[in-house]
Motif scaffolding. Structure first.
Motif, PDB file in Angstrom:
ATOM      1  N   HIS A 154     -40.017  60.390  -1.177  1.00  0.00           N
ATOM      2  CA  HIS A 154     -38.743  59.815  -1.074  1.00  0.00           C
ATOM      3  C   HIS A 154     -38.689  58.506  -1.218  1.00  0.00           C
ATOM      4  CE1 HIS A 154     -39.223  63.613   1.418  1.00  0.00           C
ATOM      5  NE2 HIS A 154     -37.835  63.651   1.436  1.00  0.00           N
ATOM      6  N   ILE A 155     -37.485  57.893  -1.673  1.00  0.00           N
ATOM      7  CA  ILE A 155     -37.234  56.626  -2.015  1.00  0.00           C
ATOM      8  C   ILE A 155     -35.876  56.122  -1.406  1.00  0.00           C
ATOM      9  CG2 ILE A 155     -36.868  54.926  -3.892  1.00  0.00           C
ATOM     10  CD1 ILE A 155     -38.537  56.647  -5.804  1.00  0.00           C
ATOM     11  N   ARG A 156     -35.808  55.059  -0.699  1.00  0.00           N
ATOM     12  CA  ARG A 156     -34.546  54.302  -0.328  1.00  0.00           C
ATOM     13  C   ARG A 156     -34.679  53.306  -1.228  1.00  0.00           C
ATOM     14  NH1 ARG A 156     -32.260  52.733   5.708  1.00  0.00           N
ATOM     15  NH2 ARG A 156     -31.585  55.010   5.493  1.00  0.00           N
ATOM     16  N   SER A 157     -33.449  53.384  -2.280  1.00  0.00           N
ATOM     17  CA  SER A 157     -33.240  52.109  -3.043  1.00  0.00           C
ATOM     18  C   SER A 157     -31.849  51.242  -2.893  1.00  0.00           C
ATOM     19  CB  SER A 157     -33.042  52.597  -4.722  1.00  0.00           C
ATOM     20  OG  SER A 157     -32.844  51.373  -5.510  1.00  0.00           O
TER      21      SER A 157
ATOM     22  N   ILE B 291     -33.845  60.554  -3.932  1.00  0.00           N
ATOM     23  CA  ILE B 291     -33.584  59.179  -3.887  1.00  0.00           C
ATOM     24  C   ILE B 291     -32.637  58.921  -3.272  1.00  0.00           C
ATOM     25  CG2 ILE B 291     -32.765  57.270  -5.637  1.00  0.00           C
ATOM     26  CD1 ILE B 291     -34.530  58.491  -7.784  1.00  0.00           C
TER      27      ILE B 291
ATOM     28  N   ARG C 258     -31.037  59.444  -9.846  1.00  0.00           N
ATOM     29  CA  ARG C 258     -31.311  60.460  -8.938  1.00  0.00           C
ATOM     30  C   ARG C 258     -31.116  61.884  -9.182  1.00  0.00           C
ATOM     31  NH1 ARG C 258     -26.671  59.751  -4.314  1.00  0.00           N
ATOM     32  NH2 ARG C 258     -25.514  60.538  -5.932  1.00  0.00           N
TER      33      ARG C 258
ATOM     34  N   ALA D 284     -39.167  55.081 -10.770  1.00  0.00           N
ATOM     35  CA  ALA D 284     -39.206  56.368  -9.897  1.00  0.00           C
ATOM     36  C   ALA D 284     -40.274  57.043 -10.239  1.00  0.00           C
ATOM     37  CB  ALA D 284     -37.658  57.132  -9.630  1.00  0.00           C
TER      38      ALA D 284
ATOM     39  N   LEU E  23     -34.653  50.073  -7.340  1.00  0.00           N
ATOM     40  CA  LEU E  23     -34.853  50.487  -8.767  1.00  0.00           C
ATOM     41  C   LEU E  23     -34.148  50.255  -9.923  1.00  0.00           C
ATOM     42  CD1 LEU E  23     -34.894  54.348  -7.396  1.00  0.00           C
ATOM     43  CD2 LEU E  23     -36.803  53.041  -8.131  1.00  0.00           C
TER      44      LEU E  23
ATOM     45  N   SER F  77     -34.727  52.616 -13.663  1.00  0.00           N
ATOM     46  CA  SER F  77     -34.866  53.005 -12.382  1.00  0.00           C
ATOM     47  C   SER F  77     -35.744  54.445 -12.600  1.00  0.00           C
ATOM     48  CB  SER F  77     -33.720  53.619 -11.538  1.00  0.00           C
ATOM     49  OG  SER F  77     -32.524  54.191 -12.538  1.00  0.00           O
TER      50      SER F  77
END
Length: 394
Positions: A110-113, A142, A133, A100, A56, A96
């Motif tokens: 859901h996001i894993r950055s 996030i 976030r 997002a 991100l 970011s």
């Protein structure tokens, strides 16, 4: 108590029915009197899409077009990006947030950055993505990975910055090519697993190394995982070595990954060997997926659409049957949820109402057509409708 009744939806492309949501959770029975109603028009209800691997902090979305003339080596791309972020106006908080919000519009809940930590920019990326976030917490979850993109052992001071990033509140310890970039696999793994143990956090390691070198690093990661009792808390992203020609070696690694509970995340890139999704899932390995970089200095592509990523996974793995395409989508939903260790994920009673309405007669048709998402819910709240997020990007 807040309630919502989703009328005329087909959970996982099954029979049409009504779905009740109470206080952000899926509930049994009819909705209480006075509940708000949304007619799904027969669309398919699936759990929220999971973007399990992206960056991100470095997208160029909304910025002038970047002319890419970077060298072919991995280190060329890493160095170019680090040295040009400020010149290009890549401000982590703004960029970011832009990415997002686009992810939310496409159905990701859901996001894993992975967020860069290096001695040039310090913790600016971490601080910027953390701000996003917090700002978007009601729209998307996030999770930050402290990521030593430029190397750690080869750049003194980076390990200390990684420690600071974890102390600030990063959820995951990241790593990168222990041999190919850091040239010190023992030192690299000592450091990241030491941080994981100190902060009680999981690990997610970029492993671009191929063939025998990648297999060697993979074996070391598996050994550490088992020795430290971290089964179920370690992920290897990319894992190109699993796509090697020698399938006997790949099968041995796959068996070891399953035994150690190590997860795999793939982006299904077209140009390189990739992990075989069916083999991994059949062996009991959790497999998630992500977009990787989106419109950045590494490449001009990407749109944050995990439904499209399911198509890429299907194409790369030669998935043609409907059940195979369903497997590809599962990698982008339940597989990613397993990688991120999400609790209460799904469409069952008591699960969090993070879900998406997608258009199609079947799941395979929805992946093939990839129509704008009719509705995206986060905790039972509408966060996007007809492909548009309820919040505008900055």
């Amino acid at each position: 108590m807040t309630t919502l009744l989703l009328k005329n939806v087909r959970p996982m492309a099954g029979e049409i029915r009504d779905v009740t949501i109470v206080d952000g959770l899926f509930a049994d029975g009819p909705a209480p009197e006075g509940a708000a109603e949304i007619d799904g028009g027969g669309a398919i209800l699936i759990p929220g899409l999971v973007e399990a691997h992206t960056h991100l902090d470095k997208s160029l979305l909304g910025l002038p077009w970047y002319r890419n003339e970077v060298g072919a080596r991995l280190i060329d791309k890493i160095t170019n990006e680090r040295e040009n972020k400020e010149r290009l106006g890549i401000e982590p908080a703004r960029q970011s947030e832009r990415q997002a919000i686009q992810s939310v519009a496409k159905g990701s809940t859901h996001i894993r950055s992975h967020v860069d930590v290096d001695t040039h920019h310090g913790l600016k990326g971490i601080e910027g993505v953390m701000a996003t976030r917090d700002r978007l917490k009601d729209l998307v979850t996030i999770e930050l990975v402290a990521f030593p993109q430029s190397g750690m052992m080869i750049r003194p001071g980076t390990a200390e910055l990684m420690d600071q990033a974890m102390a600030l509140g990063c959820e995951v310890v990241g790593g990168l090519d222990p041999c190919g970039i850091d040239r010190d696999p023992k030192g690299h793994l000592d450091t990241i697993f030491g941080l994981a143990e100190r902060y009680g956090r999981p690990v997610d390691i970029h492993l671009h190394e191929r063939d025998a070198l990648g297999a060697f690093s993979m074996e070391l990661i598996i050994e550490r995982t088992e020795a430290l009792g971290m089964q179920g808390h370690v992920t290897v992203s990319h894992a190109f070595c699993l796509g090697q020609t020698d399938r006997t070696v790949a099968a041995g690694l796959t068996e070891a990954l399953a035994r150690a509970g190590v997860h795999i995340v793939t982006t299904a890139p077209a140009a390189v060997p990739v992990p075989a999704v069916r083999e991994l899932i059949s062996a009991g390995v959790a497999v998630g997926a992500g977009s990787d970089g989106i419109r950045d200095t590494w490449g001009p592509f990407g749109n944050a659409d995990m439904l499209e990523r399911a198509m890429f996974i299907a194409l790369k793995n030669n998935f043609r049957r409907d059940d195979e395409v369903e497997m590809a989508l599962a990698v982008c939903t339940t597989g990613g949820a397993a990688v991120m260790e999400l609790e209460g994920y799904g469409l069952g009673t008591g699960d969090k109402a993070d879900a998406v309405l997608i258009e199609g007669e079947t799941i395979a048709e929805a992946v093939a057509n990839r129509a704008p998402r009719r509705l995206v819910l986060k905790g039972g709240r509408v966060v996007a409708e007809n492909g548009v997020c309820v919040v505008e990007a900055p």
